[in-house]
Design a protein around this motif. Structure first.
Motif, PDB file in Angstrom:
ATOM      1  N   GLU A  81     -59.412  59.450 -11.860  1.00  0.00           N
ATOM      2  CA  GLU A  81     -58.184  59.307 -11.100  1.00  0.00           C
ATOM      3  C   GLU A  81     -56.988  59.923 -11.834  1.00  0.00           C
ATOM      4  OE1 GLU A  81     -58.897  58.423  -8.330  1.00  0.00           O
ATOM      5  OE2 GLU A  81     -60.299  56.760  -8.263  1.00  0.00           O
ATOM      6  N   PRO A  82     -56.013  60.442 -11.089  1.00  0.00           N
ATOM      7  CA  PRO A  82     -54.780  60.933 -11.709  1.00  0.00           C
ATOM      8  C   PRO A  82     -53.879  59.756 -12.081  1.00  0.00           C
ATOM      9  CG  PRO A  82     -54.704  61.257  -9.328  1.00  0.00           C
ATOM     10  CD  PRO A  82     -56.070  60.701  -9.643  1.00  0.00           C
ATOM     11  N   THR A  83     -53.908  59.364 -13.331  1.00  0.00           N
ATOM     12  CA  THR A  83     -53.172  58.191 -13.800  1.00  0.00           C
ATOM     13  C   THR A  83     -52.184  58.587 -14.889  1.00  0.00           C
ATOM     14  OG1 THR A  83     -54.852  57.682 -15.456  1.00  0.00           O
ATOM     15  CG2 THR A  83     -55.131  56.676 -13.298  1.00  0.00           C
ATOM     16  N   PHE A  84     -51.308  57.657 -15.223  1.00  0.00           N
ATOM     17  CA  PHE A  84     -50.290  57.886 -16.246  1.00  0.00           C
ATOM     18  C   PHE A  84     -50.822  57.534 -17.624  1.00  0.00           C
ATOM     19  CE2 PHE A  84     -46.714  56.486 -18.861  1.00  0.00           C
ATOM     20  CZ  PHE A  84     -45.875  57.586 -18.767  1.00  0.00           C
ATOM     21  N   SER A  85     -50.361  58.257 -18.630  1.00  0.00           N
ATOM     22  CA  SER A  85     -50.665  57.943 -20.023  1.00  0.00           C
ATOM     23  C   SER A  85     -49.439  58.232 -20.865  1.00  0.00           C
ATOM     24  CB  SER A  85     -51.846  58.781 -20.521  1.00  0.00           C
ATOM     25  OG  SER A  85     -51.927  58.745 -21.925  1.00  0.00           O
ATOM     26  N   SER A  86     -48.926  57.208 -21.529  1.00  0.00           N
ATOM     27  CA  SER A  86     -47.771  57.451 -22.408  1.00  0.00           C
ATOM     28  C   SER A  86     -48.184  58.273 -23.619  1.00  0.00           C
ATOM     29  CB  SER A  86     -47.150  56.125 -22.849  1.00  0.00           C
ATOM     30  OG  SER A  86     -48.034  55.371 -23.651  1.00  0.00           O
ATOM     31  N   SER A  87     -49.425  58.129 -24.061  1.00  0.00           N
ATOM     32  CA  SER A  87     -49.894  58.919 -25.207  1.00  0.00           C
ATOM     33  C   SER A  87     -49.903  60.403 -24.881  1.00  0.00           C
ATOM     34  CB  SER A  87     -51.304  58.469 -25.603  1.00  0.00           C
ATOM     35  OG  SER A  87     -51.329  57.113 -25.938  1.00  0.00           O
ATOM     36  N   ARG A  88     -50.176  60.721 -23.646  1.00  0.00           N
ATOM     37  CA  ARG A  88     -50.253  62.115 -23.216  1.00  0.00           C
ATOM     38  C   ARG A  88     -48.929  62.852 -23.416  1.00  0.00           C
ATOM     39  NH1 ARG A  88     -50.393  61.834 -17.308  1.00  0.00           N
ATOM     40  NH2 ARG A  88     -52.455  60.939 -17.605  1.00  0.00           N
ATOM     41  N   LEU A  89     -47.847  62.115 -23.403  1.00  0.00           N
ATOM     42  CA  LEU A  89     -46.531  62.747 -23.551  1.00  0.00           C
ATOM     43  C   LEU A  89     -46.424  63.546 -24.849  1.00  0.00           C
ATOM     44  CD1 LEU A  89     -44.292  59.780 -22.321  1.00  0.00           C
ATOM     45  CD2 LEU A  89     -45.026  61.790 -21.005  1.00  0.00           C
ATOM     46  N   SER A  90     -47.197  63.140 -25.857  1.00  0.00           N
ATOM     47  CA  SER A  90     -47.162  63.861 -27.130  1.00  0.00           C
ATOM     48  C   SER A  90     -47.682  65.285 -26.987  1.00  0.00           C
ATOM     49  CB  SER A  90     -47.980  63.108 -28.185  1.00  0.00           C
ATOM     50  OG  SER A  90     -47.354  61.897 -28.523  1.00  0.00           O
ATOM     51  N   LEU A  91     -48.512  65.531 -26.016  1.00  0.00           N
ATOM     52  CA  LEU A  91     -48.946  66.904 -25.745  1.00  0.00           C
ATOM     53  C   LEU A  91     -48.011  67.591 -24.765  1.00  0.00           C
ATOM     54  CD1 LEU A  91     -52.844  66.828 -25.588  1.00  0.00           C
ATOM     55  CD2 LEU A  91     -51.336  67.381 -27.484  1.00  0.00           C
ATOM     56  N   LEU A  92     -47.605  66.885 -23.719  1.00  0.00           N
ATOM     57  CA  LEU A  92     -46.724  67.504 -22.726  1.00  0.00           C
ATOM     58  C   LEU A  92     -45.440  68.005 -23.365  1.00  0.00           C
ATOM     59  CD1 LEU A  92     -46.978  65.061 -19.676  1.00  0.00           C
ATOM     60  CD2 LEU A  92     -48.525  66.890 -20.364  1.00  0.00           C
ATOM     61  N   ASP A  93     -44.905  67.190 -24.257  1.00  0.00           N
ATOM     62  CA  ASP A  93     -43.636  67.561 -24.884  1.00  0.00           C
ATOM     63  C   ASP A  93     -43.798  68.661 -25.923  1.00  0.00           C
ATOM     64  OD1 ASP A  93     -42.432  65.690 -23.279  1.00  0.00           O
ATOM     65  OD2 ASP A  93     -42.245  64.160 -24.838  1.00  0.00           O
ATOM     66  N   ARG A  94     -45.034  68.999 -26.253  1.00  0.00           N
ATOM     67  CA  ARG A  94     -45.299  70.127 -27.155  1.00  0.00           C
ATOM     68  C   ARG A  94     -45.768  71.348 -26.373  1.00  0.00           C
ATOM     69  NH1 ARG A  94     -46.158  65.590 -30.229  1.00  0.00           N
ATOM     70  NH2 ARG A  94     -45.445  65.729 -32.395  1.00  0.00           N
TER      71      ARG A  94
END
Length: 719
Positions: A499-512
């Motif tokens: 499922e397309p879900t949220f991950s706060s940990s993922r932000l560390s890649l998105l912001d890079r």
């Protein structure tokens, strides 16, 4: 075996690039000087169907088999760990930074949304600095005094791994049954706690699935017993409080070792159900909850290729089933005293474009979890007049699901909602007034702003013309010129939809600057039951070619380029990784294979390996030549060739009961001995844990930090 739903290895990542208009090139990656371990070659012959295969690394299963080379296996795994640590040494500061920033987004002192059951509000809460949680309740009102039923933080002190689950309170609210696993093999000991005195009763029920179901008498529980070798769920037993260990009564013994079994109680509290199910057929037994010593009755004898599950209403049973060629499932009804299929009548007919996933029963309403065009939906049906309405959501890609709905006589359904930019949210929805109330949204510390990110849905065209959905998320301002690094995730087995879900940990890649994408490939059930059927057994290769075609689509549409495309899959998704790097090795700059199921043929030939026989309907039985030949044609371990492979990080756990450690260990040994080129192959074995990794709520972030530091190093990102 190969599925791990905790494994929300939906560690989603995203599209974000601030790069220039031209595709950037990598500088050569500088790895430390270190000698990779070389596994000893000990030829072993497998002969079946007239086919002879020499396996040089078969001996690596000796720790699992308790064979003569058991100690050598541990030394080899430790040497691999030392090599991985040496190669990743230059990323230690980055790993620490990643860990700290991911941890900093998590609200340490937090509390779940309380749910009402039998007069009490139940919830869990976490405290600052603690790895686990406290399971609590309040009587009658949220203003009442708190009772801490289990202090899991205290219970886990000093233990490398600790899991408590299956919390089940007796109907009189006085006793709590719960399961504990301290090894990470999903083999639980059930304990009983007296909630009035705080005493843990002498009753200890060994080798269980962890959960217990109370009869109405407050002194009888039913539970699932596991085979100590294969870990198969093979017996349902009845335990009466005070009964000595080993004296419990077997109320059901499953003779078909391809079936999973379990036991549970209906929401209205009137029935106890035993469910026996394989991939392709099911059988239910039922018993009145106030007659614990009675005989379970067969609801409908198992039928070939027919799945069904049962919920009781006040005046009838409802059954979700694929009977009569209802591939996407339908809902039928039958009288309480006439349960055989000959009495089943359509309640919600089969629809070609809608998959019925589950139903949640209430006294006056039915909530149907559905999936259409790859997206989840909740359909509300008023039982009195059959009026139906659907909830409406408004994002391109999202996930909605029923939350904890323990009360039967209520007009309110609780549901969860999330998307790749919307943190997990809990709502109460009044099915009469159609009003929804947001109870809580996951708090992301540090100032997360959803408006800074974009989620999309795209469709790649597979080799055979099939349109395969892709969910993407990226930071606003990302240029689709091929320069963005992209992290592509998928699973593709067991009908398990990613499922397309949220991950706060993922932000560390998105912001890079990363784009994160989920490929909803065949083998899952995103597009209906046929989506699953077209990605299993003798059609399994569709799963692999779909993923490759999704990668190519993302390159063609300039979301990324070959030098910047990364992939991850775990468990059965690790099989996917192994297959696609054999089939298209030059497409990926780096690949992470987490607890990967890569030695398919050997594992499916060995019935002593936990859960193998349960999965013949998923992969096939290689004792049959056609299945053997097909399986061998894609099994990653069998198809390693002398060619260049992408950079590879492989993770496993020594105590993994789902995919045994020796599969990735053998695979890495053979890859390193066979491949060409200078790309690295790293193996990290967690010597304390199993399939799901660390049990603490922060420890898993260290594993994520390692994985992402590996990918960031390959991308040339050091901060």
């Amino acid at each position: 075996m190969r599925i791990n739903r905790k494994f929300n290895y939906i560690i989603a990542m995203s599209i974000a690039v601030t790069g220039c208009a031209q595709q950037k090139e990598h500088s050569p990656v500088k790895w430390p000087e270190a000698d990779a371990p070389i596994a000893t070659v000990k030829p072993y012959q497998r002969i079946i169907h007239g086919d002879t295969v020499v396996d040089n690394y078969y001996w690596l299963n000796d720790y699992f088999k308790q064979g003569p080379d058991s100690g050598e296996v541990v030394k080899y795994l430790e040497a691999e760990n030392a090599y991985t640590n040496a190669m990743m040494k230059g990323t230690e500061a980055l790993q620490e930074k990643l860990f700290n920033e991911m941890k900093s987004r998590i609200k340490e002192k937090d509390e779940s949304v309380p749910y009402l059951k039998n007069g009490y509000y139940y919830y869990s809460r976490t405290e600052e600095g603690e790895q686990y949680y406290k399971f609590c309740r309040k009587k009658g009102s949220l203003d009442a005094p708190e009772e801490v039923l289990l202090d899991v933080d205290a219970m886990a002190k000093g233990k490398p791994y600790f899991a408590a689950n299956g919390f089940s309170v007796s109907p009189d609210n006085k006793l709590l049954a719960f399961g504990v696993d301290e090894v990470s093999r999903r083999e639980y000991i059930i304990h009983i706690k007296n909630l009035e005195t705080g005493e843990i009763l002498p009753d200890r029920i060994m080798r269980t699935s962890g959960s217990a179901t109370w009869a109405a008498d407050n002194r009888t529980i039913f539970y699932t017993s596991k085979n100590p070798i294969t870990l198969l769920s093979e017996k349902i037993k009845r335990h009466t409080l005070g009964t000595a260990e080993g004296q419990d009564v077997v109320v059901y013994d499953e003779k078909d070792n391809t079936n999973y079994i379990g036991v549970g109680k209906s929401k209205n509290g009137k029935y106890i159900f035993i469910q026996s199910q394989s991939t392709m057929s099911a059988e239910v037994r039922y018993l009145k909850a106030d007659d614990p010593n009675g005989e379970f009755q067969v609801f409908q004898p198992r039928m070939k290729d027919v799945l069904y599950s049962v919920v009781p209403l006040e005046d009838r049973f409802l059954i979700v089933t694929n009977a009569d060629n209802a591939q996407n499932f339908k809902v039928v009804e039958t009288p309480l005293d006439k349960t055989g299929k000959e009495n089943w009548k359509n309640f919600i007919p089969h629809r070609q474009d809608v998959l019925v996933q589950d139903i949640d029963e209430f006294k006056d309403f039915l909530v149907v979890s559905e999936r259409k065009n790859g997206l989840t939906n909740l359909s509300i049906r008023q039982l009195k007049d059959n009026v139906v309405h659907d909830l409406d959501f408004g994002e391109a890609a999202y996930t909605v699901y029923p939350s904890i709905n323990a009360e039967y006589d209520t007009d309110v359904v609780r549901y969860g909602y999330t998307s790749m930019v919307t943190p997990s949210s809990t709502f109460d929805y009044n099915m009469h007034s159609r009003e929804k109330t947001l109870l809580k949204q996951q708090e992301v510390l540090g100032g997360y702003d959803a408006e800074k990110y974009v989620t999309e849905r795209a469709f790649a065209t597979a080799t055979d013309g099939t349109k395969v959905p892709i969910s993407l998320v990226y930071k606003k301002g990302t240029k689709k010129d091929g320069s963005a690094p992209l992290y592509l995730y998928a699973y593709g087995s067991y009908g398990s939809s990613m499922e397309p879900t949220f991950s706060s940990s993922r932000l560390s890649l998105l912001d890079r600057g990363f784009i994160y994408a989920i490929a909803h490939i065949r083998g899952g059930e995103e597009m209906g039951r046929q989506w699953y059927e077209d990605g299993k057994l003798m059609k399994k290769k569709n799963t692999f070619t779909d993923f490759i075609d999704c990668g190519q689509y993302l390159i063609d549409q300039k979301y990324t380029s070959k030098g910047h495309l990364y992939a991850e899959g775990g468990s059965a998704g690790g099989l996917l990784m192994g297959a696609v790097i054999n089939m298209a090795p030059d497409m990926w700059n780096g690949v992470i294979a987490a607890v990967p199921f890569v030695d398919v043929v050997n594992t499916m030939l060995d019935e002593t390996i936990p859960l193998t026989t349960n999965e013949y309907d998923e992969w096939g039985n290689p004792n049959n030549k056609d299945a053997y030949d097909y399986m061998k044609s894609y099994s990653p371990y069998e198809n390693i060739e002398a060619k260049e492979y992408p950079n590879l990080l492989v993770t496993t756990g020594l105590h993994d009961s789902q995919v045994q450690y020796f599969e990735p260990a053998k695979w890495v040994a053979k890859l390193r001995a066979t491949k060409k080129g200078n790309n690295v192959v790293l193996l990290k074995t967690d010597m304390d844990f199993g399939h799901g990794g660390a049990s603490g709520r922060f420890d898993y972030l260290k594993d994520q930090a390692l994985e992402w530091a590996f990918i960031l190093k390959l991308e040339g990102i050091t901060q």
